[in-house]
Design a protein around this motif. Sequence first.
Motif, PDB file in Angstrom:
ATOM      1  N   ASN A 122      -5.470 -40.001 -70.398  1.00  0.00           N
ATOM      2  CA  ASN A 122      -6.858 -39.775 -69.973  1.00  0.00           C
ATOM      3  C   ASN A 122      -7.466 -41.018 -69.334  1.00  0.00           C
ATOM      4  OD1 ASN A 122      -6.954 -37.071 -70.769  1.00  0.00           O
ATOM      5  ND2 ASN A 122      -7.452 -37.608 -72.873  1.00  0.00           N
ATOM      6  N   LEU A 176     -16.382 -29.252 -73.213  1.00  0.00           N
ATOM      7  CA  LEU A 176     -15.447 -29.221 -72.079  1.00  0.00           C
ATOM      8  C   LEU A 176     -14.043 -28.816 -72.547  1.00  0.00           C
ATOM      9  CD1 LEU A 176     -14.727 -29.858 -69.107  1.00  0.00           C
ATOM     10  CD2 LEU A 176     -14.456 -32.242 -69.772  1.00  0.00           C
ATOM     11  N   ALA A 177     -13.616 -29.377 -73.692  1.00  0.00           N
ATOM     12  CA  ALA A 177     -12.298 -29.035 -74.247  1.00  0.00           C
ATOM     13  C   ALA A 177     -12.215 -27.549 -74.576  1.00  0.00           C
ATOM     14  CB  ALA A 177     -12.036 -29.860 -75.498  1.00  0.00           C
ATOM     15  N   LYS A 178     -13.281 -27.005 -75.158  1.00  0.00           N
ATOM     16  CA  LYS A 178     -13.340 -25.570 -75.486  1.00  0.00           C
ATOM     17  C   LYS A 178     -13.198 -24.728 -74.219  1.00  0.00           C
ATOM     18  CE  LYS A 178     -14.861 -21.528 -77.203  1.00  0.00           C
ATOM     19  NZ  LYS A 178     -14.692 -20.711 -76.008  1.00  0.00           N
ATOM     20  N   LYS A 179     -13.903 -25.120 -73.165  1.00  0.00           N
ATOM     21  CA  LYS A 179     -13.844 -24.373 -71.903  1.00  0.00           C
ATOM     22  C   LYS A 179     -12.432 -24.412 -71.307  1.00  0.00           C
ATOM     23  CE  LYS A 179     -18.710 -24.941 -70.580  1.00  0.00           C
ATOM     24  NZ  LYS A 179     -19.646 -25.623 -69.663  1.00  0.00           N
ATOM     25  N   ARG A 180     -11.778 -25.573 -71.411  1.00  0.00           N
ATOM     26  CA  ARG A 180     -10.419 -25.712 -70.877  1.00  0.00           C
ATOM     27  C   ARG A 180      -9.431 -24.853 -71.642  1.00  0.00           C
ATOM     28  NH1 ARG A 180      -9.742 -32.248 -69.897  1.00  0.00           N
ATOM     29  NH2 ARG A 180     -11.055 -32.406 -68.038  1.00  0.00           N
ATOM     30  N   HIS A 181      -9.598 -24.800 -72.974  1.00  0.00           N
ATOM     31  CA  HIS A 181      -8.673 -24.044 -73.794  1.00  0.00           C
ATOM     32  C   HIS A 181      -8.850 -22.540 -73.578  1.00  0.00           C
ATOM     33  CE1 HIS A 181      -8.589 -27.708 -76.705  1.00  0.00           C
ATOM     34  NE2 HIS A 181      -7.830 -27.883 -75.654  1.00  0.00           N
ATOM     35  N   ASP A 239     -10.784 -27.601 -81.151  1.00  0.00           N
ATOM     36  CA  ASP A 239     -10.839 -27.855 -79.700  1.00  0.00           C
ATOM     37  C   ASP A 239     -10.652 -29.329 -79.378  1.00  0.00           C
ATOM     38  OD1 ASP A 239     -11.533 -25.155 -78.623  1.00  0.00           O
ATOM     39  OD2 ASP A 239     -13.210 -25.418 -79.991  1.00  0.00           O
ATOM     40  N   ASN A 268     -17.924 -33.600 -74.376  1.00  0.00           N
ATOM     41  CA  ASN A 268     -16.467 -33.562 -74.183  1.00  0.00           C
ATOM     42  C   ASN A 268     -15.835 -32.427 -74.991  1.00  0.00           C
ATOM     43  OD1 ASN A 268     -16.077 -35.610 -72.314  1.00  0.00           O
ATOM     44  ND2 ASN A 268     -15.663 -37.186 -73.839  1.00  0.00           N
ATOM     45  N   THR A 290     -11.248 -35.580 -66.248  1.00  0.00           N
ATOM     46  CA  THR A 290     -10.672 -35.774 -67.583  1.00  0.00           C
ATOM     47  C   THR A 290     -11.797 -36.062 -68.562  1.00  0.00           C
ATOM     48  OG1 THR A 290      -8.939 -36.947 -68.811  1.00  0.00           O
ATOM     49  CG2 THR A 290     -10.303 -38.281 -67.350  1.00  0.00           C
ATOM     50  N   ASP A 334      -5.155 -33.263 -74.481  1.00  0.00           N
ATOM     51  CA  ASP A 334      -6.068 -32.141 -74.241  1.00  0.00           C
ATOM     52  C   ASP A 334      -7.118 -31.993 -75.341  1.00  0.00           C
ATOM     53  OD1 ASP A 334      -4.797 -31.459 -71.877  1.00  0.00           O
ATOM     54  OD2 ASP A 334      -3.392 -30.100 -72.853  1.00  0.00           O
TER      55      ASP A 334
END
Length: 290
Positions: free
Chosen positions: A125, A285-290, A91, A282, A135, A115
């Motif tokens: 970013n 957050l990246a996991k949620k976005r993916h 992620d 962070n 971001t 990302d």
Amino acid sequence: MQLLDGKKISGQIKEEIAGEVKKIKERGEKVPHLAAVIVGTDGASLTYVGSKVRACKQIGFDSTLIDLPEETTEEELLDEIHKLNTNSDIDGFIVQLPLPKHINEEKILTAVNPDKDVDGFHPMNVGKMTLEIPTFLPATPFGILELIERYNIETSGKNVVVLGRSNIVGRPVSILMSQKRKAGNATVTLVHSRTENITEITKKADIIIVALGIPEFLTGSMVKKDVVIIDVGITRVKDSTKEKGYKIVGDVEFDSVSKEASYITPVPGGVGPMTIAMLLKNTLLAKKRH
């Protein structure tokens, strides 16, 4: 004087993230996965990366450590970054700085997929941060904001002085503190090595964030009564009275400044633990976005 206890607050944040990871597992989803790349044997970097890996295990994240030898070429490192960029299981990832002198840091950091840039160093970013577009925020400035918010320290309209203009801490935190946010709306002055009459500036500050990398630079005679002090520095200084032969100090002379301060971060145990906690935040957050 009250200590801004980064160890305690980071523990609270980790508990909150662990709660979210538990829910992710209950839904049968993949847990967040953070990778770290380290090149060489820099002692401080090895310690820091090791603490990140332990933190991942503590809260239920998957983690991967890619440990490369000092003689790794720039092309070989870029190849590793490409693998991480295209690995859907990862992620977010970080490339631990500093890198060996034969490797161009700027080239490496811009090769990271924005990302997956949970350190918040990619120019894309940084640009989004500056424009107040959601971001990944750089982990240390993000941790400073969180510490200020959770101790309910008023920043709106306050005179904030930032000592240091690095791209990792000083410059981004000066931008964030001036923005329209809870830990923001401040009037910010950025002080650096070419600034004249530094003491005149710091004596007017309500909040001082010190990120110079100069041990015990800020002294009690340079601050006003009830100032809030955020000390980002951490340096080993020789001390024959200590068993290890050294002591850990910040950029602030704690004994003299703490007598004047209303709040102050200890070193260690202040900003450092917050940096790791926000890196984990962070990654979530990246996991949620993916």
